[in-house]
Design a protein around this motif. Structure first.
Motif, mmCIF file in Angstrom:
data_model
loop_
_atom_site.group_PDB
_atom_site.id
_atom_site.type_symbol
_atom_site.label_atom_id
_atom_site.label_comp_id
_atom_site.label_asym_id
_atom_site.label_seq_id
_atom_site.Cartn_x
_atom_site.Cartn_y
_atom_site.Cartn_z
ATOM 1 N N GLU A 1 0.789 -1.165 0.067
ATOM 2 C CA GLU A 1 0.082 0.010 -0.009
ATOM 3 C C GLU A 1 0.849 1.235 0.247
ATOM 4 O OE1 GLU A 1 -3.185 -0.065 -0.417
ATOM 5 O OE2 GLU A 1 -3.522 -2.323 0.033
ATOM 6 N N PRO A 2 0.478 2.410 -0.559
ATOM 7 C CA PRO A 2 1.164 3.466 -0.512
ATOM 8 C C PRO A 2 1.285 4.244 0.878
ATOM 9 C CG PRO A 2 -0.774 3.964 -1.879
ATOM 10 C CD PRO A 2 -0.700 2.503 -1.295
ATOM 11 N N VAL A 3 2.511 4.436 1.233
ATOM 12 C CA VAL A 3 2.628 4.929 2.607
ATOM 13 C C VAL A 3 3.647 6.059 2.500
ATOM 14 C CG1 VAL A 3 3.343 4.530 5.074
ATOM 15 C CG2 VAL A 3 2.175 2.817 3.633
ATOM 16 N N GLY A 4 3.353 7.033 3.050
ATOM 17 C CA GLY A 4 4.491 8.151 3.007
ATOM 18 C C GLY A 4 4.979 8.564 4.635
ATOM 19 N N ASP A 5 6.185 9.235 4.330
ATOM 20 C CA ASP A 5 7.090 9.501 5.630
ATOM 21 C C ASP A 5 6.101 10.317 6.483
ATOM 22 O OD1 ASP A 5 9.257 8.207 4.511
ATOM 23 O OD2 ASP A 5 9.923 10.133 3.446
ATOM 24 N N TYR A 6 6.365 9.893 7.702
ATOM 25 C CA TYR A 6 5.228 10.665 8.883
ATOM 26 C C TYR A 6 6.112 10.994 10.059
ATOM 27 C CZ TYR A 6 4.678 6.890 11.763
ATOM 28 O OH TYR A 6 4.854 5.671 13.000
ATOM 29 N N GLN A 7 5.414 11.811 10.902
ATOM 30 C CA GLN A 7 5.849 12.132 11.855
ATOM 31 C C GLN A 7 4.679 12.513 13.050
ATOM 32 O OE1 GLN A 7 9.211 12.241 12.807
ATOM 33 N NE2 GLN A 7 8.624 12.425 15.008
ATOM 34 N N GLU A 8 4.808 11.769 14.408
ATOM 35 C CA GLU A 8 3.585 12.204 15.212
ATOM 36 C C GLU A 8 3.880 13.046 16.225
ATOM 37 O OE1 GLU A 8 2.433 8.303 16.752
ATOM 38 O OE2 GLU A 8 1.748 7.665 14.923
ATOM 39 N N GLY B 1 6.882 -0.541 11.099
ATOM 40 C CA GLY B 1 6.757 1.024 11.131
ATOM 41 C C GLY B 1 5.766 1.613 11.806
ATOM 42 N N ARG B 2 5.061 2.501 10.807
ATOM 43 C CA ARG B 2 3.870 3.225 11.593
ATOM 44 C C ARG B 2 2.561 2.077 11.572
ATOM 45 N NH1 ARG B 2 1.365 7.517 7.457
ATOM 46 N NH2 ARG B 2 -0.459 7.220 9.015
ATOM 47 N N ARG B 3 1.835 2.666 12.359
ATOM 48 C CA ARG B 3 0.512 1.959 12.473
ATOM 49 C C ARG B 3 -0.631 2.959 11.953
ATOM 50 N NH1 ARG B 3 -2.621 1.439 18.195
ATOM 51 N NH2 ARG B 3 -3.107 3.480 17.541
ATOM 52 N N ILE B 4 -1.425 2.253 10.997
ATOM 53 C CA ILE B 4 -2.548 2.864 10.134
ATOM 54 C C ILE B 4 -3.859 2.155 10.369
ATOM 55 C CG2 ILE B 4 -3.325 3.672 7.847
ATOM 56 C CD1 ILE B 4 -0.578 3.448 6.775
ATOM 57 N N GLY B 5 -4.452 3.000 11.386
ATOM 58 C CA GLY B 5 -5.659 2.250 11.953
ATOM 59 C C GLY B 5 -5.489 1.045 12.718
ATOM 60 N N GLU C 1 5.509 2.331 -1.832
ATOM 61 C CA GLU C 1 4.881 1.130 -1.331
ATOM 62 C C GLU C 1 5.449 0.382 -0.250
ATOM 63 O OE1 GLU C 1 2.092 0.186 -3.090
ATOM 64 O OE2 GLU C 1 2.001 1.947 -4.339
ATOM 65 N N HIS C 2 4.923 -0.077 0.571
ATOM 66 C CA HIS C 2 5.081 -0.899 1.453
ATOM 67 C C HIS C 2 4.047 -1.903 1.973
ATOM 68 C CE1 HIS C 2 8.481 1.319 3.353
ATOM 69 N NE2 HIS C 2 7.811 2.384 2.808
ATOM 70 N N PRO C 3 4.761 -3.192 2.557
ATOM 71 C CA PRO C 3 3.793 -4.398 2.824
ATOM 72 C C PRO C 3 2.712 -3.883 4.039
ATOM 73 C CG PRO C 3 5.640 -5.108 2.394
ATOM 74 C CD PRO C 3 5.919 -3.662 2.322
ATOM 75 N N THR C 4 1.708 -4.077 4.058
ATOM 76 C CA THR C 4 0.618 -3.971 5.349
ATOM 77 C C THR C 4 -0.104 -5.171 5.820
ATOM 78 O OG1 THR C 4 -1.110 -3.319 4.060
ATOM 79 C CG2 THR C 4 0.416 -1.466 4.757
ATOM 80 N N ILE C 5 0.018 -5.258 7.090
ATOM 81 C CA ILE C 5 -0.765 -6.261 7.750
ATOM 82 C C ILE C 5 -1.385 -6.041 8.870
ATOM 83 C CG2 ILE C 5 1.121 -8.357 7.043
ATOM 84 C CD1 ILE C 5 2.162 -8.005 9.700
ATOM 85 N N PRO C 6 -2.585 -6.799 9.226
ATOM 86 C CA PRO C 6 -3.528 -6.610 10.246
ATOM 87 C C PRO C 6 -2.743 -6.560 11.629
ATOM 88 C CG PRO C 6 -4.193 -8.434 9.401
ATOM 89 C CD PRO C 6 -3.087 -8.040 8.335
#
Length: 409
Positions: free
Chosen positions: A50-57, A339-343, A304-309
């Motif tokens: 999935e497309p994932v951008g660089d991020y900061q919290e 890496g980061r968590r998306i939901g 693009e990065h792999p994502t898993i639940p």
């Protein structure tokens, strides 16, 4: 000798029956051997990118765009409170009313004073006109004319003063009705009906606007300067290279995106940070002022990065891992870097490849090296739960085909 042979034959007969019984029992036991158990069924997903951008919290705090303390501007007893505490009020809505009777009386007196002053002015103007005519004919001295001119000027000043008193009386009367200056949520009322209030009293209540809402946060000076170097037009440009989202205190993601609103013009010398502000729509009023939230700033340029639940991820002393089903339908343990968590989804930085099968259901039934019967499902990225499964006939057909393949193998 013949009797002896006969007894020997009799003694061999029970032994033959015993051997026959043992053989019969062994045949029954052979037929009743337990059947081999089938491989445990598990649900797997096929890893996709999935497309994932660089991020900061950032830890941030919300603030109302407009906040006002409602105060009494005239003194009097409260006679009305026309709102429900904690509810949304509309712009112009009546909130409090102070007893207007004394101010109505003051208004009437001011109107009477103005009428009296205007009558006096009218008389003075007529007297001045006659005095000027007499002066022109030589029947009135200059001193008397000056006196009459002064009286007319005083009468005109009295009218202006009376008009000012009338305006003040009208204004004070309007102050007895306290209305909402904008739409927002009103807090607790600090005074009840019957209390005496005035300009020196505490605020009657506090009103906060709710839509939109500000989100304040800080970044260190190194990050801020680096960002300005990479994006020199970021202070003024409307097309920014990042997007903003919120994670609420309960862990859920806010369903509206925000925009950058303000950057302070100086660095805080004590903390080495600069104050920034974002603005988010808040039509449902979910976000209230003073709330601690997590602000996620993500670049619009994505990779693009792999994502898993999250449900597929386990942890041991070596770190986080998942269970993968290989080409032989055997379970493997795979260490992963997340890496980061998306939901409900985790971004996988390393450890998995696109197309690999990760177990998401039935984890408690298997371990590394065990052969399984996998069923591929899809995951809902909004909830992290299973979104769809194959149709029963397809599933059974696949299982039957797998069992036949295993049998032939």
């Amino acid at each position: 000798m013949k009797p002896i042979i006969k007894n020997r034959q009799r003694s061999l007969l029970p032994f033959g029956l015993l051997v026959a019984s043992i053989l019969a029992l062994s045949g029954c036991n052979k037929e009743q051997e337990p059947r081999k158990m089938p491989p445990p069924a598990v649900s797997v997903i096929s890893v996709t990118k999935e497309p994932v951008g660089d991020y900061q919290e950032y830890v941030a705090r919300t603030e109302a765009v407009n906040t006002v303390e409602l105060r009494a501007r005239v003194e009097g007893f409260l006679v009305k409170r026309d709102f429900v505490e904690g509810q949304t009020v509309e712009k112009g809505q009546l909130l409090f009313e102070i007893d207007p009777k004394p101010y109505i009386a003051s208004l009437k007196k001011a109107e009477a004073d103005l009428a009296s002053a205007e009558a006096e002015l009218d008389k003075s103007q007529k007297d001045l006109k006659r005095s000027k005519d007499l002066y022109q004919k030589g029947h009135l001295s200059q001193a008397d004319l000056d006196t009459q001119t002064s009286k007319e000027a005083k009468a005109e000043a009295s009218v202006q003063a009376a008009q000012a008193q009338l305006d003040t009386a009208k204004l004070n009367l309007s102050y007895t009705k306290i209305r909402a200056p904008f739409k927002g949520q009103i807090g607790r009322a600090n005074y009840s009906i019957g209390n005496l209030v005035g300009p020196s009293s505490e605020p009657l209540a506090t009103l906060n606007s709710i839509d939109p809402i500000y989100v304040n946060f800080q970044v260190n000076e190194q990050q801020f300067v680096s960002h300005l170097q990479e994006n020199p037009d970021s202070r003024t440009s409307e097309k920014r290279a990042f997007e903003m989202s919120l994670r609420l205190p309960n862990g859920s993601d806010y369903n509206h995106k925000g925009t950058f609103n303000f950057a302070d013009t100086r660095i805080d010398e004590t903390t080495g940070t600069v104050s920034l502000r974002a603005e988010f729509p808040n039509p449902q009023g979910i976000i209230v002022p003073g709330l601690y939230v997590t602000l996620v700033v993500e670049s619009k340029i994505k990779t693009e990065h792999p994502t898993i639940p999250q449900s597929a991820v386990q942890e041991n002393q070596s770190g986080r891992f998942v269970l993968v089903v290989n080409a032989d339908n055997k379970v493997e343990t795979r260490q992963v870097e997340l890496g980061r968590r998306i939901g409900p989804m985790w971004v996988v930085d390393s450890g998995l490849k696109v197309g690999e099968k990760v177990i998401v259901e039935g984890l408690q039934k298997v371990r590394a090296g065990v052969k399984v019967n996998p069923t591929t499902v899809t995951i809902d990225p909004e909830t992290g739960g299973i979104k769809s499964r194959p149709a029963p006939d397809q599933k059974q057909g696949g299982q039957k085909q797998d069992s036949q393949t295993n049998k032939q193998g």
